[in-house]
Design a protein around this motif. Sequence first.
Motif, PDB file in Angstrom:
ATOM      1  N   MET A 238       0.844  -1.189   0.000  1.00 21.44           N
ATOM      2  CA  MET A 238       0.000   0.000   0.000  1.00 21.44           C
ATOM      3  C   MET A 238       0.883   1.244   0.000  1.00 21.44           C
ATOM      4  O   MET A 238       1.841   1.343   0.770  1.00 21.44           O
ATOM      5  CB  MET A 238      -0.921   0.004   1.217  1.00 21.44           C
ATOM      6  N   PHE A 239       0.572   2.192  -0.851  1.00 26.16           N
ATOM      7  CA  PHE A 239       1.319   3.434  -0.961  1.00 26.16           C
ATOM      8  C   PHE A 239       0.365   4.613  -0.801  1.00 26.16           C
ATOM      9  O   PHE A 239      -0.728   4.606  -1.375  1.00 26.16           O
ATOM     10  CB  PHE A 239       1.997   3.553  -2.336  1.00 26.16           C
ATOM     11  N   ALA A 240       0.781   5.607  -0.046  1.00 29.08           N
ATOM     12  CA  ALA A 240       0.065   6.873  -0.055  1.00 29.08           C
ATOM     13  C   ALA A 240       0.396   7.587  -1.359  1.00 29.08           C
ATOM     14  O   ALA A 240       1.459   7.363  -1.954  1.00 29.08           O
ATOM     15  CB  ALA A 240       0.460   7.732   1.140  1.00 29.08           C
ATOM     16  N   TYR A 241      -0.516   8.439  -1.814  1.00 27.52           N
ATOM     17  CA  TYR A 241      -0.335   9.138  -3.089  1.00 27.52           C
ATOM     18  C   TYR A 241       1.013   9.847  -3.160  1.00 27.52           C
ATOM     19  O   TYR A 241       1.693   9.799  -4.196  1.00 27.52           O
ATOM     20  CB  TYR A 241      -1.470  10.137  -3.282  1.00 27.52           C
ATOM     21  N   ASP A 242       1.437  10.483  -2.070  1.00 24.52           N
ATOM     22  CA  ASP A 242       2.691  11.230  -2.095  1.00 24.52           C
ATOM     23  C   ASP A 242       3.921  10.344  -1.915  1.00 24.52           C
ATOM     24  O   ASP A 242       5.045  10.847  -1.806  1.00 24.52           O
ATOM     25  CB  ASP A 242       2.684  12.348  -1.038  1.00 24.52           C
ATOM     26  N   GLN A 243       3.741   9.014  -1.906  1.00 28.47           N
ATOM     27  CA  GLN A 243       4.867   8.093  -1.796  1.00 28.47           C
ATOM     28  C   GLN A 243       5.146   7.351  -3.109  1.00 28.47           C
ATOM     29  O   GLN A 243       5.993   6.450  -3.148  1.00 28.47           O
ATOM     30  CB  GLN A 243       4.597   7.056  -0.701  1.00 28.47           C
ATOM     31  N   LEU A 244       4.468   7.730  -4.174  1.00 30.00           N
ATOM     32  CA  LEU A 244       4.610   6.999  -5.419  1.00 30.00           C
ATOM     33  C   LEU A 244       5.966   7.199  -6.086  1.00 30.00           C
ATOM     34  O   LEU A 244       6.312   6.481  -7.028  1.00 30.00           O
ATOM     35  CB  LEU A 244       3.491   7.401  -6.394  1.00 30.00           C
ATOM     36  N   LYS A 245       6.742   8.163  -5.611  1.00 32.02           N
ATOM     37  CA  LYS A 245       8.090   8.359  -6.115  1.00 32.02           C
ATOM     38  C   LYS A 245       9.114   8.073  -5.019  1.00 32.02           C
ATOM     39  O   LYS A 245      10.192   8.665  -4.977  1.00 32.02           O
ATOM     40  CB  LYS A 245       8.259   9.776  -6.666  1.00 32.02           C
ATOM     41  N   SER A 246       8.774   7.115  -4.155  1.00 30.77           N
ATOM     42  CA  SER A 246       9.644   6.770  -3.029  1.00 30.77           C
ATOM     43  C   SER A 246      10.761   5.816  -3.415  1.00 30.77           C
ATOM     44  O   SER A 246      11.636   5.519  -2.605  1.00 30.77           O
ATOM     45  CB  SER A 246       8.806   6.138  -1.913  1.00 30.77           C
ATOM     46  N   GLY A 247      10.718   5.278  -4.640  1.00 29.30           N
ATOM     47  CA  GLY A 247      11.742   4.343  -5.068  1.00 29.30           C
ATOM     48  C   GLY A 247      11.477   2.911  -4.671  1.00 29.30           C
ATOM     49  O   GLY A 247      12.392   2.079  -4.730  1.00 29.30           O
ATOM     50  N   GLN A 248      10.240   2.584  -4.303  1.00 26.90           N
ATOM     51  CA  GLN A 248       9.928   1.229  -3.855  1.00 26.90           C
ATOM     52  C   GLN A 248       8.842   0.553  -4.699  1.00 26.90           C
ATOM     53  O   GLN A 248       8.363  -0.521  -4.346  1.00 26.90           O
ATOM     54  CB  GLN A 248       9.481   1.267  -2.393  1.00 26.90           C
ATOM     55  N   LEU A 249       8.459   1.165  -5.803  1.00 30.76           N
ATOM     56  CA  LEU A 249       7.381   0.611  -6.619  1.00 30.76           C
ATOM     57  C   LEU A 249       7.756  -0.718  -7.266  1.00 30.76           C
ATOM     58  O   LEU A 249       6.982  -1.674  -7.245  1.00 30.76           O
ATOM     59  CB  LEU A 249       6.972   1.608  -7.698  1.00 30.76           C
ATOM     60  N   LEU A 250       8.941  -0.788  -7.873  1.00 31.41           N
ATOM     61  CA  LEU A 250       9.315  -1.995  -8.598  1.00 31.41           C
ATOM     62  C   LEU A 250       9.358  -3.215  -7.696  1.00 31.41           C
ATOM     63  O   LEU A 250       8.935  -4.304  -8.082  1.00 31.41           O
ATOM     64  CB  LEU A 250      10.667  -1.794  -9.293  1.00 31.41           C
ATOM     65  N   SER A 251       9.862  -3.043  -6.496  1.00 33.34           N
ATOM     66  CA  SER A 251       9.922  -4.154  -5.555  1.00 33.34           C
ATOM     67  C   SER A 251       8.529  -4.681  -5.250  1.00 33.34           C
ATOM     68  O   SER A 251       8.285  -5.900  -5.254  1.00 33.34           O
ATOM     69  CB  SER A 251      10.610  -3.708  -4.261  1.00 33.34           C
ATOM     70  N   ALA A 252       7.586  -3.764  -4.997  1.00 32.17           N
ATOM     71  CA  ALA A 252       6.212  -4.177  -4.693  1.00 32.17           C
ATOM     72  C   ALA A 252       5.556  -4.829  -5.898  1.00 32.17           C
ATOM     73  O   ALA A 252       4.852  -5.839  -5.771  1.00 32.17           O
ATOM     74  CB  ALA A 252       5.401  -2.967  -4.241  1.00 32.17           C
ATOM     75  N   LEU A 253       5.786  -4.295  -7.080  1.00 32.78           N
ATOM     76  CA  LEU A 253       5.164  -4.843  -8.282  1.00 32.78           C
ATOM     77  C   LEU A 253       5.740  -6.206  -8.639  1.00 32.78           C
ATOM     78  O   LEU A 253       5.018  -7.098  -9.089  1.00 32.78           O
ATOM     79  CB  LEU A 253       5.353  -3.870  -9.448  1.00 32.78           C
ATOM     80  N   GLN A 254       7.036  -6.378  -8.462  1.00 34.50           N
ATOM     81  CA  GLN A 254       7.652  -7.667  -8.756  1.00 34.50           C
ATOM     82  C   GLN A 254       7.163  -8.746  -7.793  1.00 34.50           C
ATOM     83  O   GLN A 254       7.036  -9.919  -8.159  1.00 34.50           O
ATOM     84  CB  GLN A 254       9.174  -7.544  -8.687  1.00 34.50           C
ATOM     85  N   THR A 255       6.868  -8.354  -6.551  1.00 31.42           N
ATOM     86  CA  THR A 255       6.421  -9.315  -5.551  1.00 31.42           C
ATOM     87  C   THR A 255       4.944  -9.634  -5.682  1.00 31.42           C
ATOM     88  O   THR A 255       4.534 -10.802  -5.606  1.00 31.42           O
ATOM     89  CB  THR A 255       6.693  -8.774  -4.129  1.00 31.42           C
ATOM     90  N   HIS A 256       4.126  -8.587  -5.872  1.00 31.39           N
ATOM     91  CA  HIS A 256       2.674  -8.767  -5.828  1.00 31.39           C
ATOM     92  C   HIS A 256       1.969  -8.535  -7.164  1.00 31.39           C
ATOM     93  O   HIS A 256       0.811  -8.948  -7.328  1.00 31.39           O
ATOM     94  CB  HIS A 256       2.071  -7.824  -4.790  1.00 31.39           C
ATOM     95  N   GLY A 257       2.605  -7.829  -8.088  1.00 29.92           N
ATOM     96  CA  GLY A 257       1.962  -7.528  -9.363  1.00 29.92           C
ATOM     97  C   GLY A 257       0.940  -6.422  -9.283  1.00 29.92           C
ATOM     98  O   GLY A 257       0.266  -6.118 -10.272  1.00 29.92           O
ATOM     99  N   MET A 258       0.812  -5.791  -8.122  1.00 28.14           N
ATOM    100  CA  MET A 258      -0.180  -4.744  -7.949  1.00 28.14           C
ATOM    101  C   MET A 258       0.170  -3.901  -6.727  1.00 28.14           C
ATOM    102  O   MET A 258       0.913  -4.345  -5.848  1.00 28.14           O
ATOM    103  CB  MET A 258      -1.579  -5.347  -7.773  1.00 28.14           C
ATOM    104  N   ILE A 259      -0.369  -2.690  -6.699  1.00 27.81           N
ATOM    105  CA  ILE A 259      -0.243  -1.822  -5.536  1.00 27.81           C
ATOM    106  C   ILE A 259      -1.589  -1.156  -5.272  1.00 27.81           C
ATOM    107  O   ILE A 259      -2.439  -1.080  -6.158  1.00 27.81           O
ATOM    108  CB  ILE A 259       0.837  -0.731  -5.713  1.00 27.81           C
ATOM    109  N   SER A 260      -1.754  -0.669  -4.062  1.00 22.78           N
ATOM    110  CA  SER A 260      -2.952   0.077  -3.675  1.00 22.78           C
ATOM    111  C   SER A 260      -2.515   1.472  -3.267  1.00 22.78           C
ATOM    112  O   SER A 260      -1.592   1.620  -2.454  1.00 22.78           O
ATOM    113  CB  SER A 260      -3.648  -0.641  -2.512  1.00 22.78           C
ATOM    114  N   VAL A 261      -3.151   2.491  -3.845  1.00 24.69           N
ATOM    115  CA  VAL A 261      -2.774   3.887  -3.594  1.00 24.69           C
ATOM    116  C   VAL A 261      -3.867   4.561  -2.771  1.00 24.69           C
ATOM    117  O   VAL A 261      -5.037   4.593  -3.183  1.00 24.69           O
ATOM    118  CB  VAL A 261      -2.555   4.655  -4.916  1.00 24.69           C
ATOM    119  N   THR A 262      -3.499   5.097  -1.628  1.00 27.60           N
ATOM    120  CA  THR A 262      -4.461   5.748  -0.737  1.00 27.60           C
ATOM    121  C   THR A 262      -4.153   7.239  -0.614  1.00 27.60           C
ATOM    122  O   THR A 262      -3.147   7.724  -1.123  1.00 27.60           O
ATOM    123  CB  THR A 262      -4.422   5.106   0.658  1.00 27.60           C
ATOM    124  N   HIS A 263      -5.045   7.952   0.085  1.00 28.78           N
ATOM    125  CA  HIS A 263      -4.893   9.389   0.326  1.00 28.78           C
ATOM    126  C   HIS A 263      -4.736  10.169  -0.981  1.00 28.78           C
ATOM    127  O   HIS A 263      -3.881  11.037  -1.112  1.00 28.78           O
ATOM    128  CB  HIS A 263      -3.691   9.665   1.252  1.00 28.78           C
TER     129      HIS A 263
END
Length: 221
Positions: free
Chosen positions: A1-26
């Motif tokens: 799960m990522f807050a909207y202002d965390q989408l450039k935190s540098g952790q997207l690829l890791s989450a996508l490779q593990t789960h294939g999806m993310i959830s964006v809140t706030h």
Amino acid sequence: MFAYDQLKSGQLLSALQTHGMISVTHVPTFPSVRLETLLQSTACVEGATHTFEDGARRKTLASTTIPNGMQPMTACGAHFQNVSSYFRSAVADVVSEFAQGVAEELGAGPPLLQTRSGFQFHTFADVVENGEHLEHFHSYQKSPGRSNERFGKRTLESHTDQGLFIAFTPAIAIDSSGNVGPDASTFEVRRADGSFHTVDFEPDAVVIMLGDGVRQVVHPN
């Protein structure tokens, strides 16, 4: 799960490779327009319809966003047109931030795509920005006296989206009196080992799930 202002935190690829999806809140302005838009889309009598084998009926309202801008969704009248435009803009902002975040993590490299005329799309964000985005509102209604259990199958079987990725918000359930209930359905994902897992989303989240297009564009070989 990522807050909207965390989408450039540098952790997207890791989450996508593990789960294939993310959830964006706030997501800014999103909660205030989400419920009204879904209610209005369900109440609309227009839209293409499809009946599934279990008797469930699906109504679909559709439009697109192209590089020149968001195309109007003329069905259902002015109020739906207005509120759905705010809804679509909020989701588009999430998609744009997500694409830029992925592009930054992927870094520089050869062009991901190239047109027949030779125009190159160098980054993931370029591909998303210049692509055609298909947009749908789906409304499902059970058929009285029929059930998935009776026919031994679900309304929608497990499948992979054919696009680059899909962005969606969790559905709502509305009874015959117009009351909004809990989550409308069970959402399951299938992992690489073949196991199925139920996923719970925050009601006001925007969920981004990778499609088969990622394999064809980012990892074509």
